[in-house]
Design a protein around this motif. Structure first.
Motif, PDB file in Angstrom:
ATOM      1  N   GLU A   3      67.067   9.002 -27.950  1.00  0.00           N
ATOM      2  CA  GLU A   3      68.242   8.159 -28.153  1.00  0.00           C
ATOM      3  C   GLU A   3      68.953   7.902 -26.825  1.00  0.00           C
ATOM      4  O   GLU A   3      69.225   8.843 -26.066  1.00  0.00           O
ATOM      5  CB  GLU A   3      69.195   8.847 -29.125  1.00  0.00           C
ATOM      6  N   ASP A   4      69.228   6.634 -26.562  1.00  0.00           N
ATOM      7  CA  ASP A   4      69.979   6.269 -25.354  1.00  0.00           C
ATOM      8  C   ASP A   4      71.363   6.914 -25.404  1.00  0.00           C
ATOM      9  O   ASP A   4      71.997   6.960 -26.448  1.00  0.00           O
ATOM     10  CB  ASP A   4      70.131   4.747 -25.242  1.00  0.00           C
ATOM     11  N   LEU A   8      64.838  11.414 -31.564  1.00  0.00           N
ATOM     12  CA  LEU A   8      64.880  10.699 -32.840  1.00  0.00           C
ATOM     13  C   LEU A   8      63.502  10.822 -33.470  1.00  0.00           C
ATOM     14  O   LEU A   8      62.497  10.530 -32.835  1.00  0.00           O
ATOM     15  CB  LEU A   8      65.239   9.232 -32.626  1.00  0.00           C
TER      16      LEU A   8
END
Length: 134
Positions: free
Chosen positions: A124-125, A131
């Protein structure tokens, strides 16, 4: 080591599922951050060389004659030692009969979570969290 792949060994050879997991690991972490854990009765040096050629930066090997035959307890103990020493953020294992036996046992012993049968993995950024799509 950011991501560690659990290398499955049979008949002194690293199994193809290991390289499938390595493909996923390489998509999750930059070069230099990929490790592999090998628990076995012994594998030839050429097998370790194949791991290196496929993108593994660091191999942690536990080899002993009594590890020739799979048993979840000693394999989980090796995984616990590797995690304690190298502190990978992500550990990937195969959804094989060995992985389905070993990994839940190890997760329970380490008091950590486990997500089985993932079809997609991503980071996840912003948060850097793994994720997992199941």
């Amino acid at each position: 080591m950011k991501v560690c792949v659990l290398a499955e060994v049979a008949h002194h050879r690293i199994q193809p599922v290991t390289y499938e997991l390595l493909t996923r690991a390489l998509a999750l972490a930059p070069a230099g951050d990929i490790g592999a854990l090998v628990v076995s009765g012994g594998v030839p040096e050429s097998e370790y060389e194949k791991l290196g050629a496929a993108g593994v930066d660091q191999v942690v090997a536990y080899e002993a004659p009594w590890l020739e035959r799979f048993r979840p307890e000693p394999y989980a103990a090796a995984l616990r030692e590797m995690v304690a020493e190298f502190k990978p953020e992500i550990v990937l294992g195969g959804a094989t009969s060995t992985g389905r036996t070993w990994l839940p046992y190890a997760a329970m012993k380490m008091h950590t979570g486990l997500t089985a049968d993932c079809t997609e993995l991503a980071i996840e950024d912003g948060s850097g969290l793994l994720l997992q799509t199941r």
